[in-house]
Motif scaffolding. Sequence first.
Motif, short mmCIF file in Angstrom:
data_model
loop_
_atom_site.label_atom_id
_atom_site.label_comp_id
_atom_site.label_asym_id
_atom_site.label_seq_id
_atom_site.Cartn_x
_atom_site.Cartn_y
_atom_site.Cartn_z
N ILE A 41 -10.57 -24.08 -9.90
CA ILE A 41 -11.12 -22.92 -10.46
C ILE A 41 -11.83 -22.91 -11.96
CG2 ILE A 41 -9.97 -21.38 -8.75
CD1 ILE A 41 -8.01 -20.69 -11.13
N SER A 42 -12.68 -22.34 -12.30
CA SER A 42 -12.90 -22.34 -13.74
C SER A 42 -13.44 -20.95 -14.18
CB SER A 42 -14.12 -23.27 -14.00
OG SER A 42 -13.70 -24.50 -13.51
N PHE A 43 -12.90 -20.48 -15.50
CA PHE A 43 -13.06 -19.47 -15.93
C PHE A 43 -12.82 -19.25 -17.46
CE2 PHE A 43 -9.05 -17.79 -16.49
CZ PHE A 43 -9.01 -16.49 -17.19
N GLU A 44 -13.55 -18.34 -18.12
CA GLU A 44 -13.33 -18.14 -19.59
C GLU A 44 -13.08 -16.66 -19.66
OE1 GLU A 44 -15.97 -20.16 -22.02
OE2 GLU A 44 -15.42 -22.39 -21.54
N ALA A 45 -12.26 -16.50 -20.83
CA ALA A 45 -12.07 -14.82 -21.43
C ALA A 45 -12.19 -14.81 -22.79
CB ALA A 45 -10.90 -14.54 -20.82
N GLU A 46 -12.91 -13.97 -23.20
CA GLU A 46 -13.10 -13.66 -24.71
C GLU A 46 -11.93 -12.89 -25.13
OE1 GLU A 46 -15.38 -15.24 -26.49
OE2 GLU A 46 -16.22 -16.16 -24.70
N LYS A 47 -11.76 -13.09 -26.61
CA LYS A 47 -10.60 -12.24 -27.34
C LYS A 47 -11.25 -10.45 -27.18
CE LYS A 47 -8.35 -11.54 -31.69
NZ LYS A 47 -6.95 -11.56 -31.15
N GLY A 48 -10.01 -9.74 -26.72
CA GLY A 48 -10.20 -8.56 -26.67
C GLY A 48 -10.47 -7.91 -25.19
N GLU A 49 -10.81 -8.75 -24.35
CA GLU A 49 -11.06 -8.36 -23.06
C GLU A 49 -9.99 -7.79 -22.18
OE1 GLU A 49 -14.28 -10.32 -20.55
OE2 GLU A 49 -13.67 -12.00 -21.52
N ILE A 50 -10.08 -6.79 -21.45
CA ILE A 50 -9.37 -6.56 -20.33
C ILE A 50 -9.67 -6.89 -19.07
CG2 ILE A 50 -7.88 -4.60 -19.18
CD1 ILE A 50 -8.27 -3.17 -21.58
N ILE A 51 -8.91 -7.81 -18.35
CA ILE A 51 -9.38 -8.27 -17.10
C ILE A 51 -8.41 -8.31 -15.96
CG2 ILE A 51 -10.05 -10.68 -15.99
CD1 ILE A 51 -10.49 -11.74 -18.62
N ALA A 52 -8.99 -7.78 -14.80
CA ALA A 52 -7.97 -7.48 -13.52
C ALA A 52 -8.21 -8.61 -12.65
CB ALA A 52 -8.62 -6.36 -12.88
N LEU A 53 -6.89 -9.33 -12.42
CA LEU A 53 -6.71 -10.15 -11.45
C LEU A 53 -6.39 -9.70 -9.91
CD1 LEU A 53 -7.11 -13.45 -10.97
CD2 LEU A 53 -4.61 -13.43 -11.59
N LEU A 54 -7.24 -9.77 -8.90
CA LEU A 54 -6.92 -9.23 -7.71
C LEU A 54 -6.85 -10.23 -6.52
CD1 LEU A 54 -8.97 -5.98 -7.74
CD2 LEU A 54 -6.56 -6.36 -8.41
N GLY A 55 -6.26 -9.91 -5.64
CA GLY A 55 -6.51 -10.65 -4.29
C GLY A 55 -5.12 -10.59 -3.65
N ILE A 200 -3.58 -0.23 -27.48
CA ILE A 200 -3.37 -1.38 -27.93
C ILE A 200 -4.49 -2.47 -28.00
CG2 ILE A 200 -1.92 -3.59 -27.41
CD1 ILE A 200 -0.43 -1.57 -28.92
N ASN A 201 -5.40 -2.26 -26.85
CA ASN A 201 -6.40 -3.17 -26.63
C ASN A 201 -7.35 -2.92 -27.65
OD1 ASN A 201 -9.38 -3.03 -25.21
ND2 ASN A 201 -8.54 -4.98 -25.15
N LYS A 202 -7.76 -1.55 -27.98
CA LYS A 202 -8.97 -1.15 -29.03
C LYS A 202 -8.41 -1.29 -30.47
CE LYS A 202 -11.30 2.01 -26.17
NZ LYS A 202 -11.84 3.44 -25.97
N SER A 203 -6.98 -1.16 -30.85
CA SER A 203 -6.69 -1.02 -32.28
C SER A 203 -6.18 -2.40 -32.50
CB SER A 203 -5.55 -0.02 -32.40
OG SER A 203 -4.15 -0.51 -31.65
N GLU A 204 -5.83 -3.20 -31.62
CA GLU A 204 -5.50 -4.59 -32.00
C GLU A 204 -6.02 -5.96 -31.48
OE1 GLU A 204 -1.22 -4.80 -31.35
OE2 GLU A 204 -0.75 -2.77 -32.39
N ASN A 205 -7.28 -5.37 -30.59
CA ASN A 205 -8.03 -6.30 -29.84
C ASN A 205 -7.19 -7.48 -29.06
OD1 ASN A 205 -10.83 -7.19 -29.63
ND2 ASN A 205 -10.75 -8.81 -31.11
N THR A 206 -6.30 -6.76 -28.59
CA THR A 206 -5.32 -7.57 -27.67
C THR A 206 -5.97 -7.82 -26.41
OG1 THR A 206 -3.38 -6.63 -28.54
CG2 THR A 206 -3.24 -7.71 -26.47
N THR A 207 -6.19 -9.20 -26.00
CA THR A 207 -6.76 -9.56 -24.60
C THR A 207 -5.49 -9.24 -23.82
OG1 THR A 207 -8.03 -11.27 -25.61
CG2 THR A 207 -7.70 -11.28 -23.31
N ILE A 208 -6.07 -8.45 -22.57
CA ILE A 208 -5.08 -8.07 -21.27
C ILE A 208 -5.50 -8.74 -20.28
CG2 ILE A 208 -3.94 -6.27 -20.30
CD1 ILE A 208 -4.17 -4.53 -22.87
N LEU A 209 -4.55 -9.12 -19.45
CA LEU A 209 -4.91 -9.88 -18.10
C LEU A 209 -3.68 -9.03 -17.24
CD1 LEU A 209 -6.26 -11.88 -16.08
CD2 LEU A 209 -4.02 -13.02 -16.37
N ILE A 210 -4.43 -8.37 -16.04
CA ILE A 210 -3.70 -7.36 -15.41
C ILE A 210 -3.52 -7.68 -13.85
CG2 ILE A 210 -5.22 -5.54 -15.51
CD1 ILE A 210 -2.90 -3.43 -15.13
N THR A 211 -2.28 -7.74 -13.14
CA THR A 211 -2.52 -7.67 -11.82
C THR A 211 -1.81 -6.45 -11.23
OG1 THR A 211 -0.52 -8.75 -11.18
CG2 THR A 211 -2.23 -10.26 -11.76
#
Length: 329
Positions: A41-55, A200-211
């Motif tokens: 698997i290959s993927f890239e994420a930018e700073k400040g994204e909120i990404i959902a990991l599902l499966g 937190i994401n908007k004010s601190e530009n925190t990248t979030i990965l959530i399952t």
Amino acid sequence: MISFKNIRFSYKTFKKQVGIHGTIKDLFKREHITHTALDNISFEAEKGEIIALLGPNGAGKTTFIKLLVGLIEPSDGVINVIGFNPYKKSNKYLSQIGLVMGQKSQLTWDLPAIDTLYLLKSIYKIENNDFNKRLNYLVNILNLTEKINTPVRKLSLGERMKFELIASVIHYPKLLILDEPTIGLDIESQRAIHKFLIHINKSENTTILITSHYMSDIEALAKRIIILIKGNIKYDGDIKQLLNIHKQENTLVVKTKSKLPSEIHGYRIKKGSATNEWEIILPVKDDVQYKLISYLTNNFYIESFNIKETPFEDIIFNIFTDNNKVNSN
């Protein structure tokens, strides 16, 4: 921010033969079974994204998270997160990530949450003024000021999870990883956590990965979704685009004083949940819906029409149960 290049992770288990004779045979020769949890698997994420990991269960989500935090090393491929190889467990790297696991706690059960937070202050070497300012800021946002000295065992589940979040962001992490953060929580607590994470994401530009198995978490937080099925990324892209592609049908809810037949112009009609209510299944891309509505208004006494869209949870379930429905971008 995050880069996975041709990542593969596999592991071996032993096949246990049945009975005492099988056990004796295993002493001399055991059969190995190789399992592939993630497959190239290959993927890239930018700073400040909120990404959902599902499966579905067994898709490789837990392995994905373990690779991110450095608990395991990939069998093949290269991982780069914030400029670090996670498996080397550099203090500089670990001090820039936060992790919340809904089924595991970092709080000490018999002590107030503040004691754990003071411990984290020492671990992350946070100055007194910075720590006090950060702590006051976070407990005020989550409405926990009066609970800071309450033993963890006396807190509600929602309050405990809020303190877990505080513990995970007390050190200003650049990457926040959330594994089932709202499991078992009531709607009020879920929404409070959603609001906090968006802030937190908007004010601190925190990248979030959530399952999460709660689709309400995904809908409220993520714009990008990654679907893992059998160790492969089957979809990586915009959540709205996924819904538009795979939404199969809507339901036209008709309220009328007249009894409708079981079928009109090829449309199936069934009794609705309320009195004098009927449901008609409509394909999303149906371009002749206006003819049906015109026919109904001309031939029946119609009180109201309402379109009920296919729930997001149903669409994701259909994708999980028929993985031919999705393709990688």
